[in-house]
Write a protein that holds these residues in place. Structure first.
Motif, PDB file in Angstrom:
ATOM      1  N   ALA A 107       0.859  -1.192   0.000  1.00 45.66           N
ATOM      2  CA  ALA A 107       0.000   0.000   0.000  1.00 45.66           C
ATOM      3  C   ALA A 107       0.888   1.233   0.000  1.00 45.66           C
ATOM      4  CB  ALA A 107      -0.892   0.002   1.235  1.00 45.66           C
ATOM      5  N   ILE A 108       0.464   2.251  -0.728  1.00 43.27           N
ATOM      6  CA  ILE A 108       1.183   3.524  -0.719  1.00 43.27           C
ATOM      7  C   ILE A 108       0.168   4.595  -0.338  1.00 43.27           C
ATOM      8  CG2 ILE A 108       2.614   5.134  -2.067  1.00 43.27           C
ATOM      9  CD1 ILE A 108       2.170   1.845  -3.667  1.00 43.27           C
ATOM     10  N   SER A 109       0.518   5.415   0.650  1.00 42.87           N
ATOM     11  CA  SER A 109      -0.421   6.444   1.125  1.00 42.87           C
ATOM     12  C   SER A 109      -0.758   7.428   0.013  1.00 42.87           C
ATOM     13  CB  SER A 109       0.185   7.213   2.295  1.00 42.87           C
ATOM     14  OG  SER A 109       0.373   6.340   3.370  1.00 42.87           O
ATOM     15  N   THR A 110      -2.031   7.834  -0.028  1.00 39.97           N
ATOM     16  CA  THR A 110      -2.469   8.807  -1.034  1.00 39.97           C
ATOM     17  C   THR A 110      -2.952  10.093  -0.351  1.00 39.97           C
ATOM     18  OG1 THR A 110      -4.570   7.601  -0.992  1.00 39.97           O
ATOM     19  CG2 THR A 110      -3.151   7.229  -2.877  1.00 39.97           C
ATOM     20  N   PRO A 111      -2.674  11.259  -0.957  1.00 43.26           N
ATOM     21  CA  PRO A 111      -3.192  12.506  -0.408  1.00 43.26           C
ATOM     22  C   PRO A 111      -4.665  12.661  -0.790  1.00 43.26           C
ATOM     23  CG  PRO A 111      -1.850  12.950  -2.352  1.00 43.26           C
ATOM     24  CD  PRO A 111      -1.872  11.465  -2.174  1.00 43.26           C
ATOM     25  N   HIS A 112      -5.564  12.384   0.150  1.00 45.05           N
ATOM     26  CA  HIS A 112      -6.995  12.373  -0.144  1.00 45.05           C
ATOM     27  C   HIS A 112      -7.728  12.662   1.166  1.00 45.05           C
ATOM     28  CE1 HIS A 112     -10.429  11.501  -2.598  1.00 45.05           C
ATOM     29  NE2 HIS A 112     -10.827  10.485  -1.863  1.00 45.05           N
ATOM     30  N   ASP A 113      -8.941  13.202   1.061  1.00 40.28           N
ATOM     31  CA  ASP A 113      -9.621  13.622   2.284  1.00 40.28           C
ATOM     32  C   ASP A 113     -10.346  12.478   3.001  1.00 40.28           C
ATOM     33  OD1 ASP A 113     -11.460  13.367   0.308  1.00 40.28           O
ATOM     34  OD2 ASP A 113     -12.427  15.316   0.619  1.00 40.28           O
ATOM     35  N   ALA A 114      -9.634  11.378   3.210  1.00 41.02           N
ATOM     36  CA  ALA A 114     -10.134  10.257   4.010  1.00 41.02           C
ATOM     37  C   ALA A 114      -8.934   9.724   4.775  1.00 41.02           C
ATOM     38  CB  ALA A 114     -10.715   9.166   3.116  1.00 41.02           C
ATOM     39  N   ALA A 115      -9.051   9.631   6.099  1.00 42.06           N
ATOM     40  CA  ALA A 115      -7.910   9.203   6.908  1.00 42.06           C
ATOM     41  C   ALA A 115      -7.444   7.812   6.485  1.00 42.06           C
ATOM     42  CB  ALA A 115      -8.297   9.198   8.377  1.00 42.06           C
ATOM     43  N   GLY A 116      -6.134   7.637   6.350  1.00 43.84           N
ATOM     44  CA  GLY A 116      -5.570   6.327   6.021  1.00 43.84           C
ATOM     45  C   GLY A 116      -5.691   5.930   4.566  1.00 43.84           C
ATOM     46  N   SER A 117      -6.077   6.856   3.699  1.00 46.12           N
ATOM     47  CA  SER A 117      -6.284   6.565   2.279  1.00 46.12           C
ATOM     48  C   SER A 117      -4.995   6.056   1.619  1.00 46.12           C
ATOM     49  CB  SER A 117      -6.751   7.856   1.613  1.00 46.12           C
ATOM     50  OG  SER A 117      -6.902   7.683   0.236  1.00 46.12           O
ATOM     51  N   CYS A 118      -5.119   5.060   0.741  1.00 44.79           N
ATOM     52  CA  CYS A 118      -3.929   4.520   0.067  1.00 44.79           C
ATOM     53  C   CYS A 118      -4.290   3.976  -1.314  1.00 44.79           C
ATOM     54  CB  CYS A 118      -3.296   3.414   0.911  1.00 44.79           C
ATOM     55  SG  CYS A 118      -4.268   1.896   0.994  1.00 44.79           S
ATOM     56  N   CYS A 119      -3.266   3.705  -2.104  1.00 49.62           N
ATOM     57  CA  CYS A 119      -3.463   2.957  -3.347  1.00 49.62           C
ATOM     58  C   CYS A 119      -2.647   1.678  -3.229  1.00 49.62           C
ATOM     59  CB  CYS A 119      -3.066   3.791  -4.561  1.00 49.62           C
ATOM     60  SG  CYS A 119      -1.343   4.305  -4.587  1.00 49.62           S
TER      61      CYS A 119
END
Ligand SMILES: [Zn+2]
Ligand SMILES: [Zn+2]
Length: 264
Positions: free
Chosen positions: A118-130
């Motif tokens: 998993a790689i963290s994504t900058p998105h408005d949901a805590a813990g978001s990843c791709c």
């Protein structure tokens, strides 16, 4: 390895990854029945899903999760903060299924011959990843819901065999559309989504690194069209002398139905 978008867009997301060893689902953002029908349509039985990975807790990624996972128990993977977000949303916890916390940056073996990071994504949901998936000598990524492409995401994506990448909105359609200003700012902001132009720039860098197969996904229903997304990306790439069909392959994921499998 095959990457099969079941449906993709701001209305709901789920992607099937098929390998010789396993079938994994990334996100379960429609109702269970729709997910099951889409899986059957592409020739995979829901009983044969080995693991479900959730990118983040927004409803267009988890709507069908609770019912699906109770009917077809499989391992469920998400980051710790995403699990907290999911638990707030569901009334009945899926107690039969092991919830496996995935730590961004740490490669995890799912079954023999298949690993995921998993790689963290900058998105408005805590813990978001791709997620990046490794099967034998092949790799692919499902990369949506991000305000911009971080250095870590780009580093992970370079040279992979295939990618489903977000092409969320056309800048003009967003700016001149009738969304409230605060929502426009959220979508275009660092914790929002990738525009067609952002996507084109990322794809250019990935072609430079050797990636050839692309699916544009997670298109906005109101601020984008199939044609605009494809044209923006292809025009940008041709300005860099990359020819579709020769230097790269590109399709756009269907919103409501499975898209042809990308095999690599
Ligand atoms: Zn989304
Ligand atoms: Zn989201």
């Amino acid at each position: 390895m095959e990457l099969v978008p079941l449906f993709s867009g701001s209305s709901g997301n789920a992607t099937l990854i098929r390998t010789d060893n396993a079938n994994i689902l990334i996100d379960a953002g429609w109702n269970c029945k729709a997910i099951v029908n889409a899986l059957r349509e592409v020739g995979t039985s829901p009983e044969d899903i080995d693991a479900v990975f959730i990118t983040h807790s927004h409803s267009d990624h988890v709507n069908g999760l609770d019912v699906f996972i109770r009917k077809y128990p499989s391992k469920l993977y998400a980051t710790e903060q995403t699990f907290r977000g999911i638990q707030r949303r569901f009334t009945k916890p899926h107690t039969e299924t092991p919830d496996i916390v995935i730590v961004p940056g740490k490669k995890t073996k799912i079954v023999p011959g298949l690993s995921v990071v998993a790689i963290s994504t900058p998105h408005d949901a805590a813990g978001s990843c791709c997620y990046k998936i490794f099967a034998e000598d092949k790799t692919c990524m499902v990369m949506t819901d991000m305000g911009y492409v971080t250095e870590d995401i780009l580093a992970a994506a370079k040279g992979i065999d295939a990618i489903l990448i977000e092409s969320n909105y056309d800048r003009r359609m967003l700016v001149y559309g009738d969304y409230p200003e605060d929502l426009k700012a959220r979508i275009a902001g660092d914790g929002g989504h990738l525009s067609n132009d952002d996507c084109a720039e990322a794809i250019k860098l990935l072609i430079d690194s050797g990636t050839r197969k692309f699916i544009l996904g997670h298109l906005s229903e109101n601020n984008n069209t199939h044609e605009k997304a494809e044209k923006t990306v292809c025009d940008y790439l041709s300005s860099h002398k990359f020819r579709k069909g020769k230097d790269y392959e590109l399709t756009v994921a269907n919103r409501y139905e499975p898209t042809s499998a990308l095999c690599f």
